[in-house]
Design an enzyme around this catalytic site. Sequence first.
Site, PDB file in Angstrom:
ATOM      1  N   GLY A   1       0.275   1.369  12.661  1.00 34.06           N
ATOM      2  CA  GLY A   1       0.598   1.166  11.562  1.00 34.06           C
ATOM      3  C   GLY A   1      -0.075   1.670  10.396  1.00 34.06           C
ATOM      4  O   GLY A   1      -1.073   2.872  10.756  1.00 34.06           O
TER       5      GLY A   1
ATOM      6  N   LYS B   1       0.771  -1.228  -0.134  1.00 34.25           N
ATOM      7  CA  LYS B   1       0.041   0.146  -0.127  1.00 34.25           C
ATOM      8  C   LYS B   1       0.778   1.321   0.053  1.00 34.25           C
ATOM      9  O   LYS B   1       0.460   2.364  -0.632  1.00 34.25           O
ATOM     10  CB  LYS B   1      -0.875   0.074   1.254  1.00 34.25           C
ATOM     11  CG  LYS B   1      -2.277  -0.921   1.019  1.00 34.25           C
ATOM     12  CD  LYS B   1      -3.104  -0.589   2.226  1.00 34.25           C
ATOM     13  CE  LYS B   1      -4.097  -1.922   2.152  1.00 34.25           C
ATOM     14  NZ  LYS B   1      -5.365  -1.661   3.031  1.00 34.25           N
TER      15      LYS B   1
ATOM     16  N   ASP C   1     -10.028   2.688   2.005  1.00 34.01           N
ATOM     17  CA  ASP C   1     -10.249   2.410   3.391  1.00 34.01           C
ATOM     18  C   ASP C   1     -10.625   3.679   4.346  1.00 34.01           C
ATOM     19  O   ASP C   1     -11.420   3.214   5.274  1.00 34.01           O
ATOM     20  CB  ASP C   1      -9.115   1.996   3.861  1.00 34.01           C
ATOM     21  CG  ASP C   1      -8.393   0.821   3.479  1.00 34.01           C
ATOM     22  OD1 ASP C   1      -9.210  -0.149   3.173  1.00 34.01           O
ATOM     23  OD2 ASP C   1      -7.285   0.307   3.213  1.00 34.01           O
TER      24      ASP C   1
ATOM     25  N   ALA D   1      -2.771   0.750   8.754  1.00 28.63           N
ATOM     26  CA  ALA D   1      -4.038   0.703   8.999  1.00 28.63           C
ATOM     27  C   ALA D   1      -4.593   1.886   9.952  1.00 28.63           C
ATOM     28  O   ALA D   1      -5.663   2.532   9.840  1.00 28.63           O
ATOM     29  CB  ALA D   1      -4.789  -0.625   9.749  1.00 28.63           C
TER      30      ALA D   1
HETATM   31  P1  ATR Z   1      -0.660  -2.635   9.056  1.00 32.37           P
HETATM   32  O1  ATR Z   1      -0.336  -1.923   7.870  1.00 32.37           O
HETATM   33  O2  ATR Z   1      -1.796  -3.568   8.792  1.00 32.37           O
HETATM   34  O3  ATR Z   1      -1.357  -1.315  10.288  1.00 32.37           O
HETATM   35  P2  ATR Z   1       1.839  -2.923  10.560  1.00 32.37           P
HETATM   36  O4  ATR Z   1       2.232  -1.456   9.637  1.00 32.37           O
HETATM   37  O5  ATR Z   1       2.759  -3.640  10.383  1.00 32.37           O
HETATM   38  O6  ATR Z   1       0.222  -3.218   9.575  1.00 32.37           O
HETATM   39  O7  ATR Z   1       1.305  -2.498  11.820  1.00 32.37           O
HETATM   40  C1  ATR Z   1       0.758  -3.750  12.742  1.00 32.37           C
HETATM   41  C2  ATR Z   1       0.204  -2.922  13.937  1.00 32.37           C
HETATM   42  O8  ATR Z   1      -0.042  -3.834  14.861  1.00 32.37           O
HETATM   43  C3  ATR Z   1       1.205  -2.207  14.678  1.00 32.37           C
HETATM   44  O9  ATR Z   1       0.801  -1.108  15.512  1.00 32.37           O
HETATM   45  C4  ATR Z   1       1.920  -3.092  15.651  1.00 32.37           C
HETATM   46  O10 ATR Z   1       2.556  -2.687  16.564  1.00 32.37           O
HETATM   47  P3  ATR Z   1       3.930  -1.983  16.928  1.00 32.37           P
HETATM   48  O11 ATR Z   1       4.253  -0.793  16.156  1.00 32.37           O
HETATM   49  O12 ATR Z   1       4.449  -2.177  18.303  1.00 32.37           O
HETATM   50  O13 ATR Z   1       4.953  -3.145  15.976  1.00 32.37           O
HETATM   51  C5  ATR Z   1       0.630  -3.725  16.022  1.00 32.37           C
HETATM   52  N1  ATR Z   1       0.949  -4.964  16.517  1.00 32.37           N
HETATM   53  C6  ATR Z   1       1.327  -6.289  15.869  1.00 32.37           C
HETATM   54  N2  ATR Z   1       1.704  -7.293  16.545  1.00 32.37           N
HETATM   55  C7  ATR Z   1       1.219  -6.873  18.037  1.00 32.37           C
HETATM   56  C8  ATR Z   1       1.060  -7.585  19.373  1.00 32.37           C
HETATM   57  N3  ATR Z   1       1.742  -8.891  19.453  1.00 32.37           N
HETATM   58  N4  ATR Z   1       0.689  -6.715  20.286  1.00 32.37           N
HETATM   59  C9  ATR Z   1       0.155  -5.434  20.083  1.00 32.37           C
HETATM   60  N5  ATR Z   1       0.314  -4.989  18.923  1.00 32.37           N
HETATM   61  C10 ATR Z   1       0.758  -5.520  18.103  1.00 32.37           C
END
Ligand code: ATR
Length: 281
Positions: free
Chosen positions: A131, A69, A105, A133
């Site tokens: 992230g 994206k 979105d 989203a």
């Molecule tokens: P997307 O584009 O789908 O938002 P991303 O940019 O990889 O994907 O973001 C994933 C989000 O989920 C992030 O906010 C991530 O938190 P971090 O910034 O600390 O990595 C969050 N996330 C992923 N695994 C997690 C977990 N086990 N507990 C809490 N937050 C999590």
Amino acid sequence: MACPPLAVGLIGYPVEHSLSPAFQQAAFDALGIPARYELWPTPPESLDERFRSLRAPGVLGANVTVPHKRAAFARVDHVAGRARRAGAVNTVVNRGGTLYGDNTDVPGFLAPLRERGVPLADLAVVVLGAGGAARGILVALGEVGCRQVTVANRTAERAHELAVEFGVVAAPLDQRLAPHLARADLLVNATSVGWDGASLPLDAALLDALPATALVYDLTYHDTPLLQAARRRGLETIDGLGMLVHQGAESFRLWTGREPPLEVMWRVALAARQARERSTH
Ligand code: ATR
């Protein structure tokens, strides 16, 4: 001689799990538009070539999903304001060889709230995640002028960066979030946690801090442990299927200039999700 069908597809890696082909194809068929919605799995090294192919006559455009994206942003000729603010493109439209990027979105997230008559401008919202989203959600919440937005993330630094960029409040994703939850009308899970059907993005006990009238909205298009925990506390919930269908409907509108057949898309998306759940359980 019959013309070949128009092409439109989903660019991502992987893409096999997607529900979009089912409900988008149903929409084209319902309106008698001779188009085929295809899966276009694209590893990062093939992204340039894939975007070049979108400029061909007969290609309506594409949806873009994980992990492209952000990369799509730099590969289109024009970017809609909301996509620029979100830093992500999920829809590409080919107009005579020129590529337009948009982010559906943003309206897709708001549509299920509007359908419920939620008074968006009055809302205090807590968003979990920082992230891509979460960025889209912050753009949407900014568009409708929510009263108060708090963003909380496992990695606090990322929440702070978003807070500065979007002019919202950052909070830690732990007990210190409780006072923010106590004032919230809406809790949104924009993290990737929940797809496994087992994990929650925050300690479930924190949900006790929410007012009894709060709404819990998970962008995941399944019934997640977060939504289940919220319902056990008597809270109303929304899963991400409505957002998925509405972002797709908005993409369809951009590709075709036609009013999307929402009921058909919704019915087919529900059936596709059910079939997916049956095959994975
Ligand atoms: P997307 O584009 O789908 O938002 P991303 O940019 O990889 O994907 O973001 C994933 C989000 O989920 C992030 O906010 C991530 O938190 P971090 O910034 O600390 O990595 C969050 N996330 C992923 N695994 C997690 C977990 N086990 N507990 C809490 N937050 C999590």
